[in-house]
Each structure stands twice: as structure tokens, then as C-alpha cells.
Design a protein around this motif. Structure first.
Motif, PDB file in Angstrom:
ATOM      1  N   THR A  85       0.663  -1.039  -0.090  1.00 32.42           N
ATOM      2  CA  THR A  85       0.005   0.056   0.024  1.00 32.42           C
ATOM      3  C   THR A  85       0.811   1.244  -0.100  1.00 32.42           C
ATOM      4  O   THR A  85       1.754   1.403   0.728  1.00 32.42           O
ATOM      5  N   TRP A  86       0.632   2.061  -1.052  1.00 33.75           N
ATOM      6  CA  TRP A  86       1.662   3.050  -1.000  1.00 33.75           C
ATOM      7  C   TRP A  86       0.801   4.661  -0.986  1.00 33.75           C
ATOM      8  O   TRP A  86      -0.330   4.659  -1.676  1.00 33.75           O
ATOM      9  N   THR A  87       1.430   5.547  -0.367  1.00 34.19           N
ATOM     10  CA  THR A  87       0.823   6.908  -0.334  1.00 34.19           C
ATOM     11  C   THR A  87       1.534   7.868  -1.449  1.00 34.19           C
ATOM     12  O   THR A  87       3.016   7.894  -1.243  1.00 34.19           O
ATOM     13  N   VAL A  88       0.906   8.610  -1.906  1.00 37.26           N
ATOM     14  CA  VAL A  88       1.606   9.747  -2.998  1.00 37.26           C
ATOM     15  C   VAL A  88       1.949  10.861  -2.151  1.00 37.26           C
ATOM     16  O   VAL A  88       1.246  11.653  -1.607  1.00 37.26           O
ATOM     17  N   LEU A  89       3.324  11.201  -2.163  1.00 31.68           N
ATOM     18  CA  LEU A  89       3.848  12.164  -1.462  1.00 31.68           C
ATOM     19  C   LEU A  89       3.747  13.373  -2.385  1.00 31.68           C
ATOM     20  O   LEU A  89       3.433  14.620  -2.087  1.00 31.68           O
ATOM     21  N   TRP A  90       4.120  13.423  -3.816  1.00 34.49           N
ATOM     22  CA  TRP A  90       3.923  14.251  -4.742  1.00 34.49           C
ATOM     23  C   TRP A  90       3.683  13.535  -6.040  1.00 34.49           C
ATOM     24  O   TRP A  90       4.107  12.384  -6.274  1.00 34.49           O
ATOM     25  N   ALA A  91       2.770  14.537  -6.950  1.00 33.21           N
ATOM     26  CA  ALA A  91       2.414  14.021  -8.382  1.00 33.21           C
ATOM     27  C   ALA A  91       2.943  15.143  -9.133  1.00 33.21           C
ATOM     28  O   ALA A  91       2.543  16.093  -8.742  1.00 33.21           O
ATOM     29  N   ASN A  92       3.232  15.032 -10.410  1.00 34.90           N
ATOM     30  CA  ASN A  92       3.259  16.263 -11.310  1.00 34.90           C
ATOM     31  C   ASN A  92       2.087  16.799 -11.462  1.00 34.90           C
ATOM     32  O   ASN A  92       0.966  15.963 -11.672  1.00 34.90           O
ATOM     33  N   PRO A  93       1.855  18.056 -11.659  1.00 27.96           N
ATOM     34  CA  PRO A  93       0.779  18.646 -11.834  1.00 27.96           C
ATOM     35  C   PRO A  93       0.015  18.648 -13.059  1.00 27.96           C
ATOM     36  O   PRO A  93       0.802  18.195 -14.118  1.00 27.96           O
ATOM     37  N   ALA A  94      -1.277  18.350 -13.048  1.00 29.69           N
ATOM     38  CA  ALA A  94      -1.876  18.014 -14.397  1.00 29.69           C
ATOM     39  C   ALA A  94      -2.433  19.385 -15.410  1.00 29.69           C
ATOM     40  O   ALA A  94      -2.950  18.973 -16.436  1.00 29.69           O
ATOM     41  N   GLY A  95      -2.468  20.657 -14.832  1.00 35.86           N
ATOM     42  CA  GLY A  95      -2.907  21.475 -15.565  1.00 35.86           C
ATOM     43  C   GLY A  95      -2.445  21.799 -16.774  1.00 35.86           C
ATOM     44  O   GLY A  95      -1.029  21.573 -17.003  1.00 35.86           O
ATOM     45  N   PRO A  96      -2.925  22.481 -18.001  1.00 36.11           N
ATOM     46  CA  PRO A  96      -2.306  22.706 -19.210  1.00 36.11           C
ATOM     47  C   PRO A  96      -1.161  23.774 -18.870  1.00 36.11           C
ATOM     48  O   PRO A  96      -1.023  24.796 -17.882  1.00 36.11           O
ATOM     49  N   GLY A  97      -0.027  23.683 -19.640  1.00 33.61           N
ATOM     50  CA  GLY A  97       0.968  24.368 -19.373  1.00 33.61           C
ATOM     51  C   GLY A  97       1.873  24.353 -17.999  1.00 33.61           C
ATOM     52  O   GLY A  97       2.838  25.105 -17.752  1.00 33.61           O
ATOM     53  N   GLU A  98       1.819  23.089 -17.416  1.00 27.97           N
ATOM     54  CA  GLU A  98       2.101  22.872 -16.041  1.00 27.97           C
ATOM     55  C   GLU A  98       3.414  21.670 -15.994  1.00 27.97           C
ATOM     56  O   GLU A  98       3.608  21.106 -15.099  1.00 27.97           O
ATOM     57  N   ALA A  99       3.960  21.796 -17.337  1.00 24.21           N
ATOM     58  CA  ALA A  99       5.154  20.961 -17.366  1.00 24.21           C
ATOM     59  C   ALA A  99       6.216  21.221 -16.184  1.00 24.21           C
ATOM     60  O   ALA A  99       6.380  22.198 -15.910  1.00 24.21           O
ATOM     61  N   VAL A 100       6.951  20.301 -15.665  1.00 21.72           N
ATOM     62  CA  VAL A 100       7.932  20.546 -14.578  1.00 21.72           C
ATOM     63  C   VAL A 100       9.317  20.707 -15.582  1.00 21.72           C
ATOM     64  O   VAL A 100       9.722  19.652 -16.550  1.00 21.72           O
ATOM     65  N   LEU A 101       9.959  21.697 -15.456  1.00 23.37           N
ATOM     66  CA  LEU A 101      11.161  21.940 -16.630  1.00 23.37           C
ATOM     67  C   LEU A 101      12.216  22.458 -15.678  1.00 23.37           C
ATOM     68  O   LEU A 101      12.551  23.794 -15.501  1.00 23.37           O
ATOM     69  N   ASP A 102      12.821  21.521 -14.779  1.00 22.88           N
ATOM     70  CA  ASP A 102      14.031  21.960 -13.952  1.00 22.88           C
ATOM     71  C   ASP A 102      15.213  22.027 -15.032  1.00 22.88           C
ATOM     72  O   ASP A 102      15.458  21.389 -15.764  1.00 22.88           O
ATOM     73  N   ALA A 103      16.099  23.353 -14.650  1.00 28.72           N
ATOM     74  CA  ALA A 103      17.216  23.311 -15.446  1.00 28.72           C
ATOM     75  C   ALA A 103      18.465  23.531 -14.376  1.00 28.72           C
ATOM     76  O   ALA A 103      19.564  24.016 -14.937  1.00 28.72           O
ATOM     77  N   ALA A 104      18.069  23.134 -13.311  1.00 24.00           N
ATOM     78  CA  ALA A 104      19.308  23.127 -12.117  1.00 24.00           C
ATOM     79  C   ALA A 104      18.710  22.130 -11.024  1.00 24.00           C
ATOM     80  O   ALA A 104      17.530  21.711 -11.114  1.00 24.00           O
TER      81      ALA A 104
END
Length: 244
Positions: free
Chosen positions: A154-173
């Protein structure tokens, strides 16, 4: 001759006692509050041997994937976002999904990097901390997760990437992230953590997960004092004298 006047006696001064100063009682010192400390530290100088699925791997990332020009949002071909790093945050190694480039289109399931069981039975106020370099499309299309469990089922989600339009995760550092574990996982005897990549749809690839410096912090109970071992000597029998 007039009589000589008899001098009157000088009045005796009565000394007024000086009151002793009242000394307030010393306050009882309160115990010093304990601060959080690192319970586990994985700096990835060596491989901790965690469980990997699909393209998860330990090693030196190659700085590939993504397409930062002209902008990460515009992409080039089917690659979007920023490239992966070319080293870890504090050393050479990372755990990452495809160290040589992007995650693929059409991942049919979520694939995980999973820690070994971690003993937090003496820790409270716990939280997870790690360095992240992640590029992933919004969750309407592609998925990334951080999850925790005490039984591996049984797993609990601590974080998930956001779902909204234009909400891509774009780490550059490298980014320093932390997540609270205390409500559920304080004093857990076998905490497992995992990072997930996928599912993904059929267009737009990104450079995915890269992790370094995974730590768990908390307030540790004092180490129990060892119970002294009392050894009772066995009485030595007195020999019976033999008559001559």
C-alpha cells in the motif's frame, strides 16, 4: 550664685534593622529541545543498491535529452524541456531514468526506483529531503511520482506532477525538495520510498528524473542505556576433611 544646670541625658538612638533582600528561587531549567538530525544520508558516492525497473539506473548522467532551444516549451522534433544534468549535485553519480536521454513515448505503466526498508522506529518529526532535476510533461499526458509505504504493498503519494495545461516541470538546475513524513511514517520500522516514471502518451518526450543526496531527517530518541549484567558467583563447595 545661681545653681549649675544639670545636663539632660541624650536620647539613646534605636537601630532600625536592615531587611535582608528576598532572593527569588532559581527557575528549574527546562530540558533543551532536540533538533532534527539526519537519520539516513545517501550521497550516491557509491550505489546503495536500490531496486530499479525499466530504464532506472545508477551512474553518471550524460546531459542529454530535452531541447532547450529556442525554448523548452517549444521543443524540437519530439523532444521538449531541458536536458538532464551532466553530473550529480554533490558528486558525479545520480539515480535517473535513462541517463543517456529522454524517457520514451507510450510507456504502458509506471516504473519505479525503490529504496530498501528504512528503520525509523526511534525517529519522530520525520521528513524526506532530496535534490531533484526533473523534466516531465503535465500529468494530463505524462506522469511522475514520489510515494511511501510501510509494507511495500500500500503506497501513499507524497507528490505527483501537476495536471494543468502548461504545467510541465522544467528543471534546469538542481532543486532542494522536502516532504513531510511525520503524519504517517514516524516510528515506522520499515519505511520504503519510491520514485515513479510513467505512464506517458504518444507525443513529447522529456529528460525525466534525476536524483541526488536523498536524506531522511527527524528527531531521534535517546539511545537506551545498556542494562548492567549482574553475575552471581557460584559458591564453591567446601571440601569435607578426610579423617586420618
Amino acid at each position: 550664685t545661681p545653681p549649675t544646670p544639670t545636663p539632660s541625658a541624650s536620647p539613646t538612638a534605636t537601630a532600625t534593622p536592615t531587611p535582608s533582600p528576598t532572593v527569588p528561587p532559581s527557575p528549574t531549567p527546562s530540558p533543551t529541545a532536540k533538533l532534527p538530525e539526519a537519520v539516513y544520508v545517501f550521497d550516491f558516492q557509491t550505489d546503495p543498491g536500490w531496486s530499479t525497473e525499466s530504464d532506472w539506473a545508477f551512474g553518471v548522467p550524460l546531459g542529454q535529452g530535452g531541447c532547450p532551444a529556442p525554448t523548452p516549451e517549444e521543443g524540437c522534433g519530439d523532444s521538449y524541456g531541458n536536458p538532464a544534468p551532466s553530473s550529480g549535485c554533490t558528486g558525479e553519480n545520480v539515480y535517473g531514468y535513462n541517463l543517456a536521454g529522454d524517457y520514451p513515448d507510450n510507456l504502458p505503466a509506471t516504473y519505479y526506483l525503490t529504496t530498501a526498508p528504512l528503520d525509523l522506529s526511534r525517529a519522530q518529526g520525520t521528513y524526506l529531503r532530496f535534490r531533484r532535476w526533473l523534466n516531465v510533461e503535465q500529468a494530463a499526458n505524462d506522469h511522475a511520482y514520489v510515494q511511501a509505504s510501510t509494507d511495500g504493498t500500500t503506497w501513499t503519494v507524497l507528490w505527483a506532477n501537476p495536471a494543468g495545461p502548461g504545467e510541465a516541470v522544467l528543471d534546469a538546475a538542481w532543486n532542494d525538495l522536502s516532504y513531510n513524513l511525520a503524519p504517517i511514517y514516524d516510528r515506522a520500522s520499515a519505511l520504503r520510498l519510491r520514485w515513479g516514471m510513467g505512464r506517458t502518451d504518444n507525443i513529447r518526450r522529456y529528460s525525466g528524473w534525476n536524483l541526488d543526496d536523498v536524506e531522511i531527517w527527524g528527531i531521534l530518541d535517546p539511545s537506551p542505556s545498556p542494562t548492567p549484567r549482574v553475575i552471581t558467583p557460584t559458591p564453591t563447595a567446601t571440601p569435607t576433611p578426610t579423617p586420618l
